[in-house]
Design an enzyme around this catalytic site. Structure first.
Site: not given
Ligand code: V0D
Length: 257
Positions: A222, A38, A35, A146, A52
């Site tokens: 935890e 933004g 979180d 991992l 993001h």
């Molecule tokens: C936005 C912070 C990597 C949280 C991280 C579609 C919100 C960046 C992925 C990702 C997001 C997803 C699948 C995968 C590899 C990477 C990602 C979303 C949002 C939602 F196989 N960052 N990320 N997916 N954010």
């Protein structure tokens, strides 16, 4: 290595590094609610998408650290079933991030023996998002390091509703009887089947709630909450959470419940 740095380090810091050098108790499975992306951007006068993007890059850094610590599963809450309610242009941007992340980092993740998995309602994602993620899943399925488990279009209550439907259908079809229903049967039908339950949950950016994340799976986990926004959650913060986890486990001693 220590002697150049030690005069500048405070005692608490030294103790922390020692404890981690002798880290005996490492969680197998860490789950993170990422979180504050933004808010991190707002604070810097940047548009939300910049937060993001920085949050995306931070995933790669944290994966590398987690792998190094010997963590076996890292589950990241990337997109919830509630997130569809955000402005369309933000959702569209978020849905491009999996491909952007994988175009940038998949070769390194393969090099690091990382296996990519997802939990959530995958089918309802845009086709371009599914294609990029499915490619990465296929490409890493035999990796033994991992497990990077990304919660995409995930919601815990809808996961439980689907599980109830699936068990009810099996009862109706006389494949099982009501008396056969038990906790293991429920666990086995969740998206997280065949993964260990999270040992440690981290939520960044100050909110102290679960937001429909892994409600069943977190029963014995935890919790670690920090005010730091996800893009700023770094090695120092991660170590702090792992150290707190280790200390709690040590205090229980053999009295584990
Ligand atoms: C936005 C912070 C990597 C949280 C991280 C579609 C919100 C960046 C992925 C990702 C997001 C997803 C699948 C995968 C590899 C990477 C990602 C979303 C949002 C939602 F196989 N960052 N990320 N997916 N954010």
């Amino acid at each position: 290595m220590g002697f150049l740095k030690w005069p500048f380090k405070d005692k608490r810091n030294q103790q922390m590094e020692q404890d981690l050098d002798q880290l005996k108790i490492v969680p197998d499975h860490v789950a993170i609610i990422m979180d504050g992306n933004g808010r991190w951007a707002n604070k810097r006068g940047l548009p939300r998408f910049a937060g993001h993007k920085e949050g995306m890059d931070n995933i790669k850094r944290i994966v590398k650290l987690a792998n190094g610590y010997g963590i076996k599963v890292l589950t990241l809450y990337a997109f919830s079933t509630e997130n569809w309610k955000r402005p369309k242009q933000e959702v569209d941007y978020l849905m491009m991030l999996p491909k952007e992340f994988l175009d940038t980092y998949l070769p390194e993740l393969i090099e690091e023996n990382v296996q990519i998995k997802t939990i959530g309602h995958f089918e309802d994602l845009p086709k371009h998002t599914k294609q990029a993620v499915q490619h990465a899943i296929d490409r890493t399925q035999d990796n033994t390091g991992l497990i990077l488990n990304i919660a995409l279009n995930y919601g815990s209550r809808s996961e439980l509703v689907e599980t109830v439907k699936s068990i009810t259908a099996d009862v109706k079809a006389n494949h099982i009887s009501v008396e056969d229903i038990n906790e293991a049967m429920i666990s086995d039908r969740l998206f997280t089947a065949r993964l260990p339950e999270p040992d440690l949950l981290i939520r960044t950016s100050g909110e102290i709630r679960l937001s429909n994340f892994l409600l069943w799976q977190l029963a014995y986990t935890e919790f670690w909450f920090t005010d730091v926004h996800w893009p700023a959650f770094n090695e120092k913060e991660f170590k702090q959470a792992l150290l707190a986890y280790q200390q709690r486990k040590r205090r229980y001693g053999g009295l584990e419940a």
